[in-house]
Enzyme design. Structure first.
Site, PDB file in Angstrom:
ATOM      1  N   LYS A 202       0.850  -1.194   0.000  1.00 32.53           N
ATOM      2  CA  LYS A 202       0.000   0.000   0.000  1.00 32.53           C
ATOM      3  C   LYS A 202       0.878   1.234   0.000  1.00 32.53           C
ATOM      4  O   LYS A 202       1.856   1.289   0.750  1.00 32.53           O
ATOM      5  CB  LYS A 202      -0.858  -0.010   1.282  1.00 32.53           C
ATOM      6  CG  LYS A 202      -1.872   1.110   1.341  1.00 32.53           C
ATOM      7  CD  LYS A 202      -3.169   0.696   0.710  1.00 32.53           C
ATOM      8  CE  LYS A 202      -4.130   1.830   0.520  1.00 32.53           C
ATOM      9  NZ  LYS A 202      -3.862   2.662  -0.639  1.00 32.53           N
TER      10      LYS A 202
ATOM     11  N   LYS B 269       4.613   1.791   8.883  1.00 30.67           N
ATOM     12  CA  LYS B 269       3.426   2.573   9.250  1.00 30.67           C
ATOM     13  C   LYS B 269       2.165   1.707   9.280  1.00 30.67           C
ATOM     14  O   LYS B 269       1.364   1.794  10.207  1.00 30.67           O
ATOM     15  CB  LYS B 269       3.246   3.737   8.263  1.00 30.67           C
ATOM     16  CG  LYS B 269       2.125   4.696   8.647  1.00 30.67           C
ATOM     17  CD  LYS B 269       1.865   5.745   7.569  1.00 30.67           C
ATOM     18  CE  LYS B 269       3.003   6.715   7.436  1.00 30.67           C
ATOM     19  NZ  LYS B 269       2.674   7.819   6.502  1.00 30.67           N
TER      20      LYS B 269
ATOM     21  N   LYS C  70       5.454   2.518  -2.630  1.00 30.78           N
ATOM     22  CA  LYS C  70       5.390   3.940  -2.973  1.00 30.78           C
ATOM     23  C   LYS C  70       5.718   4.070  -4.448  1.00 30.78           C
ATOM     24  O   LYS C  70       6.463   3.263  -4.996  1.00 30.78           O
ATOM     25  CB  LYS C  70       6.394   4.753  -2.144  1.00 30.78           C
ATOM     26  CG  LYS C  70       6.008   6.200  -1.976  1.00 30.78           C
ATOM     27  CD  LYS C  70       4.916   6.358  -0.929  1.00 30.78           C
ATOM     28  CE  LYS C  70       4.560   7.809  -0.712  1.00 30.78           C
ATOM     29  NZ  LYS C  70       3.603   7.963   0.378  1.00 30.78           N
TER      30      LYS C  70
ATOM     31  N   THR D 247      -6.206  12.145   7.197  1.00 30.07           N
ATOM     32  CA  THR D 247      -4.857  12.318   7.761  1.00 30.07           C
ATOM     33  C   THR D 247      -4.879  13.427   8.814  1.00 30.07           C
ATOM     34  O   THR D 247      -4.325  13.265   9.911  1.00 30.07           O
ATOM     35  CB  THR D 247      -3.820  12.619   6.660  1.00 30.07           C
ATOM     36  OG1 THR D 247      -3.971  11.663   5.612  1.00 30.07           O
ATOM     37  CG2 THR D 247      -2.415  12.536   7.203  1.00 30.07           C
TER      38      THR D 247
ATOM     39  N   ASN E  70      -3.697  19.845   2.294  1.00 31.60           N
ATOM     40  CA  ASN E  70      -4.801  19.007   2.775  1.00 31.60           C
ATOM     41  C   ASN E  70      -4.646  18.663   4.257  1.00 31.60           C
ATOM     42  O   ASN E  70      -5.557  18.865   5.058  1.00 31.60           O
ATOM     43  CB  ASN E  70      -4.885  17.721   1.936  1.00 31.60           C
ATOM     44  CG  ASN E  70      -5.922  16.758   2.486  1.00 31.60           C
ATOM     45  OD1 ASN E  70      -5.645  15.981   3.396  1.00 31.60           O
ATOM     46  ND2 ASN E  70      -7.126  16.800   1.962  1.00 31.60           N
TER      47      ASN E  70
ATOM     48  N   SER F 288      -7.885   4.736   4.181  1.00 33.62           N
ATOM     49  CA  SER F 288      -7.725   4.045   2.892  1.00 33.62           C
ATOM     50  C   SER F 288      -8.063   2.559   3.061  1.00 33.62           C
ATOM     51  O   SER F 288      -8.695   1.952   2.196  1.00 33.62           O
ATOM     52  CB  SER F 288      -6.283   4.178   2.386  1.00 33.62           C
ATOM     53  OG  SER F 288      -6.137   5.363   1.635  1.00 33.62           O
TER      54      SER F 288
END
Length: 411
Positions: free
Chosen positions: A66, A90, A102, A185, A216, A344
């Site tokens: 992810k 994470k 990533k 987030t 954001n 997510s």
């Protein structure tokens, strides 16, 4: 020290704390797969342009990989590698069934038209569609990308594999995105801050906050902290920095920022030098912009008692040591900004179930995960007598190591 060196250093410290076997340690550090592709597209003027795209799939011991896809001129393999590794730890700290990945394309999205961005995204998806998937690797938005980018990836991927909304997260709501994802987030930062302050007998209300970055994450964190009674005394973004010791009127600033594409020119606060934002007097500092902003040059000047790392890797290891000696408490990025990947995960679950949750359920579940994550990190800190960063890294690394051994994958 670059992001890859810093992340690897933290990993190695955690591995030593846990007493990991050197072979297992080495296998956990090596990425599962690194992908580099050339993406050539016709520009609007008929000329051809080539861009390099990357996807680093770091680890899948605990589930599908992810991680975000960023469009930025400085996307390079080292940085993508570091962020993929960071995602592995994470997702393990958040205790969601994912590994880390990533990706990115080396481009300046501001210099490309909407149709050029669409063509670039579709070509990139064509090159990697066999290597991503619902149970393989699930991309998400990152710097320079957004829900529209995810919609293009979903559509292009579906041409090869059939309609598959769970292949990406951070999608528009109309294509199976989750309610609450946009704020996730920033809301996670709020919940993590609440959990940390509670440990010290404090609450959001009455604390003075400085937020570096008003994108954001920073703007949502500012809004939610303001609503919870926190006083935001200074903020900055790429257009400038503002300060008001009595507290900035955040709803007015949000309105101004939206209308003027930045905070510059807001008349409810005085303009200050952007470079001074991190050293302004406050109780809680929230870096929510780029990495490496807190370093040995400014660490001694920081006046905050708590730092909440809303950005990825905002504090370099030298600054960590300086701040630790000063008694500053740092809530590390792999816990503090994990709200986005957690929601997510909720989006992915909803897509697989074919059932949509209401926003209250999303936010309640997020609070549960963030609070449990903080408590688990605190337990690790007690067990290994270490700070929150090492507590978080040792928790994440330990969970991935255990999954690796249980699957029989250790070298």
């Amino acid at each position: 020290m670059n992001a890859l060196a810093a992340t690897s250093r933290n990993f190695k410290q955690a591995a030593r704390l846990l007493g990991l076997d050197s072979k297992l340690e080495k296998s956990l550090l090596i990425p599962f797969r690194e992908i580099k592709v050339e993406c050539t597209i016709p520009k609007d003027d008929g000329s051809l342009a080539s861009f390099v795209g990357f996807r680093v799939q770091h680890d899948n011991a605990r589930g599908p990989m992810k991680g975000g896809i960023r469009y930025h001129p400085e996307v390079d393999p080292d940085e993508v590698n570091a962020l993929a590794q960071l995602m592995t730890w994470k997702t393990a700290v958040a205790n969601i069934p994912y590994g880390g990945a990533k990706g990115g394309i080396g481009c300046d999205p501001g210099e490309l038209s909407n149709s050029e961005l669409e063509r670039l995204t579709r070509v990139f998806t064509q090159k990697i569609h066999d290597l991503i998937g619902i149970h393989t690797d699930v991309p998400a938005p990152d710097m320079g990308t957004n829900p529209q980018t995810m919609a293009w990836i979903l559509d292009e991927y579906s041409k090869f594999h059939g309609y598959s909304p769970a292949v990406v997260t951070g999608k528009p709501i109309d294509l199976g995105g989750s309610l609450g994802r946009d704020a996730a987030t920033g809301r996670g930062v709020l919940f993590a801050t609440e959990a940390l302050l509670q440990e010290y007998g404090k609450s959001i209300s009455g604390q003075r906050f400085v937020i570096q970055g008003f994108g954001n994450v920073g703007s949502w964190a500012a809004q939610l902290i303001h609503e919870s009674g926190g006083k935001i005394v200074a903020v900055s973004d790429i257009t400038g920095a503002l300060k008001n010791s009595n507290g900035i009127d955040i709803p007015s600033l949000l309105k101004h920022s939206k209308e003027n594409r930045g905070i510059k020119g807001f008349n409810g606060a005085q303009e200050i030098d952007s470079n001074s934002i991190l050293v302004e007097d406050c109780d809680v500092l929230i870096p929510a912009a780029l990495g490496g902003v807190i370093n040995r040059e400014n660490a001694n000047e920081i006046k905050a008692k708590f730092i909440i790392e809303a950005a990825n890797h905002p504090t370099d290891p030298e600054a960590d040591e300086i701040l630790s000696k000063k008694g500053v408490i740092i809530l590390p990025d792999i816990l503090a900004n994990s709200g986005g990947v957690t929601v997510s995960y909720f989006e992915w679950v909803q897509n697989i179930q074919g059932f949509m949750w209401d926003e209250e359920k999303v936010n309640n579940e997020l609070k549960t995960y963030m609070t449990k994550g903080f408590q688990s990190v605190k337990e690790m800190c007690k067990t290994h007598n270490c700070d929150l960063r090492m507590g978080a890294f040792s928790l994440g690394v330990n969970r991935v190591a255990r999954a690796t051994v249980l699957r029989g994958w250790e070298a």
